[in-house]
Design an enzyme around this catalytic site. Structure first.
Site, PDB file in Angstrom:
ATOM      1  N   GLY A  11       1.055  -1.014  -0.028  1.00  8.50           N
ATOM      2  CA  GLY A  11      -0.433   0.253  -0.045  1.00  8.50           C
ATOM      3  C   GLY A  11       0.949   1.514  -0.351  1.00  8.50           C
ATOM      4  N   GLN A  12       0.329   1.934  -0.290  1.00  3.33           N
ATOM      5  CA  GLN A  12       0.506   3.312   0.367  1.00  3.33           C
ATOM      6  C   GLN A  12       1.839   3.965   0.800  1.00  3.33           C
ATOM      7  OE1 GLN A  12      -1.331   6.981  -2.107  1.00  3.33           O
ATOM      8  NE2 GLN A  12      -3.182   6.248  -1.264  1.00  3.33           N
ATOM      9  N   ASP A  44      -2.491 -12.778   6.437  1.00  4.53           N
ATOM     10  CA  ASP A  44      -3.311 -13.106   6.072  1.00  4.53           C
ATOM     11  C   ASP A  44      -4.072 -12.459   7.615  1.00  4.53           C
ATOM     12  OD1 ASP A  44      -6.415 -12.893   6.902  1.00  4.53           O
ATOM     13  OD2 ASP A  44      -6.530 -14.825   6.333  1.00  4.53           O
ATOM     14  N   TYR A  69      -8.776  -2.036   5.165  1.00  5.38           N
ATOM     15  CA  TYR A  69      -9.936  -2.056   4.297  1.00  5.38           C
ATOM     16  C   TYR A  69      -9.705  -0.497   4.522  1.00  5.38           C
ATOM     17  CZ  TYR A  69     -14.097  -3.840   1.764  1.00  5.38           C
ATOM     18  OH  TYR A  69     -14.793  -4.005   0.578  1.00  5.38           O
ATOM     19  N   ASP A 110      -9.419   9.525  10.119  1.00  8.06           N
ATOM     20  CA  ASP A 110     -10.652  10.399  10.938  1.00  8.06           C
ATOM     21  C   ASP A 110     -11.530  10.254  11.123  1.00  8.06           C
ATOM     22  OD1 ASP A 110      -9.809  11.178   7.336  1.00  8.06           O
ATOM     23  OD2 ASP A 110     -11.291  11.828   8.477  1.00  8.06           O
ATOM     24  N   TYR A 133     -16.585   1.571   8.391  1.00 11.54           N
ATOM     25  CA  TYR A 133     -15.791   2.082   8.004  1.00 11.54           C
ATOM     26  C   TYR A 133     -14.770   2.768   9.039  1.00 11.54           C
ATOM     27  CZ  TYR A 133     -10.298   4.388   6.645  1.00 11.54           C
ATOM     28  OH  TYR A 133      -9.308   4.307   6.610  1.00 11.54           O
ATOM     29  N   LYS A 137     -12.228   0.441  12.259  1.00  9.43           N
ATOM     30  CA  LYS A 137     -11.247   0.999  12.630  1.00  9.43           C
ATOM     31  C   LYS A 137     -11.248   1.558  14.119  1.00  9.43           C
ATOM     32  CE  LYS A 137      -8.110   2.060  10.094  1.00  9.43           C
ATOM     33  NZ  LYS A 137      -6.915   1.011   9.886  1.00  9.43           N
ATOM     34  N   TRP A 158      -6.703  11.778   4.426  1.00 15.59           N
ATOM     35  CA  TRP A 158      -6.334  12.421   3.380  1.00 15.59           C
ATOM     36  C   TRP A 158      -5.232  12.003   2.801  1.00 15.59           C
ATOM     37  CZ3 TRP A 158      -8.911  17.952   2.364  1.00 15.59           C
ATOM     38  CH2 TRP A 158     -10.133  18.050   2.315  1.00 15.59           C
TER      39      TRP A 158
END
Length: 292
Positions: A11-12, A44, A69, A110, A133, A137, A158
């Site tokens: 991921g990023q 996993d 996710y 956030d 979401y 989280k 963001w």
């Protein structure tokens, strides 16, 4: 040399963590993701046995959880998978970190707040997620608090980096559109994965445990952010500033977006002298790096 398990390494943020620590001889990264690849171990995180087996084998000094996710709209109808990845996964990593004495860095969002704020959210503010979401989280955060002994929960917002993100979407649209419509009544702080990775690497080198907000300094809205992207990139595409209601009339979304997403890095400032870059500087650097 200390070993660090990085989950969600493709991921990023996972990529940014790898870049940040690439030349640090103190650490050996054990990269994991859902799919196995070159230099990547398949893991996993929703499987407690698999997590414990890897942790016992590696004996990490730290675990950095970048796995999540993040398809916000899909999760409104995919609730079980959302809880498995965003809540059970962090729980499993927290248990493993405690068992092997490792520090755990867990990245949150956030979206754990209601998004109706009138001043920047600090770590002591009441949570109240409005989306699946956000709820999952927050459940992940609570499991980390419950099961991990040495943890850093870092909430960001963001985020953009090496991967699919808002910045690249806007740049791609500018290639084929003379104008784009972007919401102007959702505010927050664009945060580069590079800046977040630097902060995470700073934190896990300390014993300054707890919940932290981690975003670039300053704030803006999506439309003004787009204009800044286009200005730096030299794009002539016009940005139409629209309200969320106007946007949703043409582009329905299953999950509500927070109108107010500004996080104050209050705990970092209270407990250290660490500072994130201003969001203007961070996006300028990102675009320079993107163009080589």
């Amino acid at each position: 040399m200390e070993k660090i398990i990085v989950t969600g390494c493709n991921g990023q943020l996972g990529r940014a963590i790898n870049k940040e620590l690439a030349n640090d001889s103190r650490y050996e990264l054990v990269n994991t993701d859902v799919f196995e690849g070159e230099g990547i171990t398949s893991l996993d995180i929703t499987n407690i046995d698999a997590v414990m087996e890897l942790a016992k084998k590696v004996k990490p000094a730290a675990i950095i959880n970048c796995a999540a996710y993040t398809a916000v709209d899909k999760q409104e109808s995919d609730i079980d998978l959302s809880y498995k990845i965003n809540a059970i996964g962090p729980r499993n990593l927290a248990i493993a970190s405690r068992e092997c004495g490792a520090k755990l860095v867990h990245v949150s969002t956030d979206y754990v707040f209601d998004g109706n704020g009138t001043r920047p959210y600090i770590e002591f503010d009441k949570t109240g997620p409005a989306s699946v979401y956000g709820k999952t989280k927050l459940a992940g955060e609570e499991f980390v608090r419950q099961f991990a002994e040495k943890f850093f929960i870092v909430r960001t917002a963001w985020l953009y980096g090496d991967g699919k993100n808002f910045v690249k979407t806007m740049l791609n649209l500018s290639e084929t559109h003379d104008e784009v419509s972007v919401v102007m009544d959702q505010v927050g702080t664009p945060t580069s994965a590079e800046e977040l990775a630097k902060a995470i690497c700073y934190l896990f080198g300390t014993d300054n445990y707890g919940v932290f907000h981690g975003t670039c300094e300053g704030s803006t809205n999506w439309a003004d952010f787009t204009e800044e992207i286009f200005k730096i990139a030299g794009k002539k595409t016009r940005v139409n500033h629209v309200t969320t209601a106007e946007y949703l009339a043409k582009n329905p979304q299953a999950a509500p977006r927070p109108a107010y997403s500004i996080l104050e890095n209050y705990m970092l400032k209270l407990t250290s002298d660490y500072m994130f870059a201003d969001w203007h500087d961070a996006i300028a650097k990102y675009l320079r790096d993107l163009n080589g």
